[in-house]
Motif scaffolding. Structure first.
Motif, PDB file in Angstrom:
ATOM      1  N   GLU A 158      -4.845   4.272  -3.774  1.00  0.00           N
ATOM      2  CA  GLU A 158      -5.383   2.910  -3.855  1.00  0.00           C
ATOM      3  C   GLU A 158      -6.453   2.739  -2.779  1.00  0.00           C
ATOM      4  N   ASP A 161      -5.284   1.854   0.678  1.00  0.00           N
ATOM      5  CA  ASP A 161      -4.290   2.751   1.292  1.00  0.00           C
ATOM      6  C   ASP A 161      -4.927   3.409   2.519  1.00  0.00           C
ATOM      7  N   ARG A 164      -6.472   6.798   2.352  1.00  0.00           N
ATOM      8  CA  ARG A 164      -7.713   6.995   1.597  1.00  0.00           C
ATOM      9  C   ARG A 164      -8.914   6.756   2.510  1.00  0.00           C
TER      10      ARG A 164
END
Length: 180
Positions: A158, A161, A164
């Protein structure tokens, strides 16, 4: 189905890749001292893999014509992908066989196409007999695949997140380098 040959945006990235993701990918490659051309290979490899997965899910009965058309498109790309080091000759043979089996409904035509396919792959890239050459070839292909898998895993997270981040992608690429 995903397009296998998307255009290029004005900033040089493939149009099907988010600008932020493209920047993170290229930044991670630079930081890991990996050839920047790997970015295009990674994206292209994943595009092909995702299209192949989509092809597998097209209904063989209800969407036979579409499935055959997509399969032919995938099949046409396998030789070039083998030449560029995405597949070994054995894998290219297997990939072609799977696609032909899914495209060609007539058994005799299927057998002829598979025979022609194997001959084509054999002409493009004869199987090396030197064990060292085979190991080097496999190592190079495995390295590219692991980079692609790391990027794919990162990209599936996501957007909010914490995993990420560009730093996490750089770390994943460094892990791949250590592993291979």
């Amino acid at each position: 189905i995903s397009t296998l040959n998307p255009g290029v945006a004005s900033d040089g990235r493939p149009v099907d890749v988010d600008a932020g993701d493209w920047g993170a990918l290229n930044g991670a490659l630079t930081k890991a001292q990996i050839d920047p051309k790997q970015g295009e290979r990674i994206v292209s490899f994943l595009r092909f893999q995702h299209a192949f997965e989509e092809w597998q899910n097209i209904d063989e009965t209800k969407e036979a014509a579409r499935r055959a058309r997509v399969g032919e498109g995938l099949l046409a790309q396998v030789p070039e992908r083998m030449k560029s080091g995405e597949f070994t000759p054995v894998e290219a043979n297997l990939m072609g066989s799977v696609l032909i089996a899914g495209i060609e409904t007539d058994e005799q035509l299927r057998a002829k196409r598979m025979e022609a396919w194997q001959a084509q792959i054999g002409q493009i890239a004869p199987m090396p007999t030197d064990e060292k050459v085979l190991q080097d070839q496999f190592k190079k292909i495995e390295y590219g695949r692991r980079l692609a898998a790391a990027y794919d895993d990162w990209q599936k997270l996501e957007p909010n997140d914490p995993a990420r981040s560009a730093g996490k992608l750089e770390s994943a690429f460094a892990d791949v380098q250590r592993a291979v």
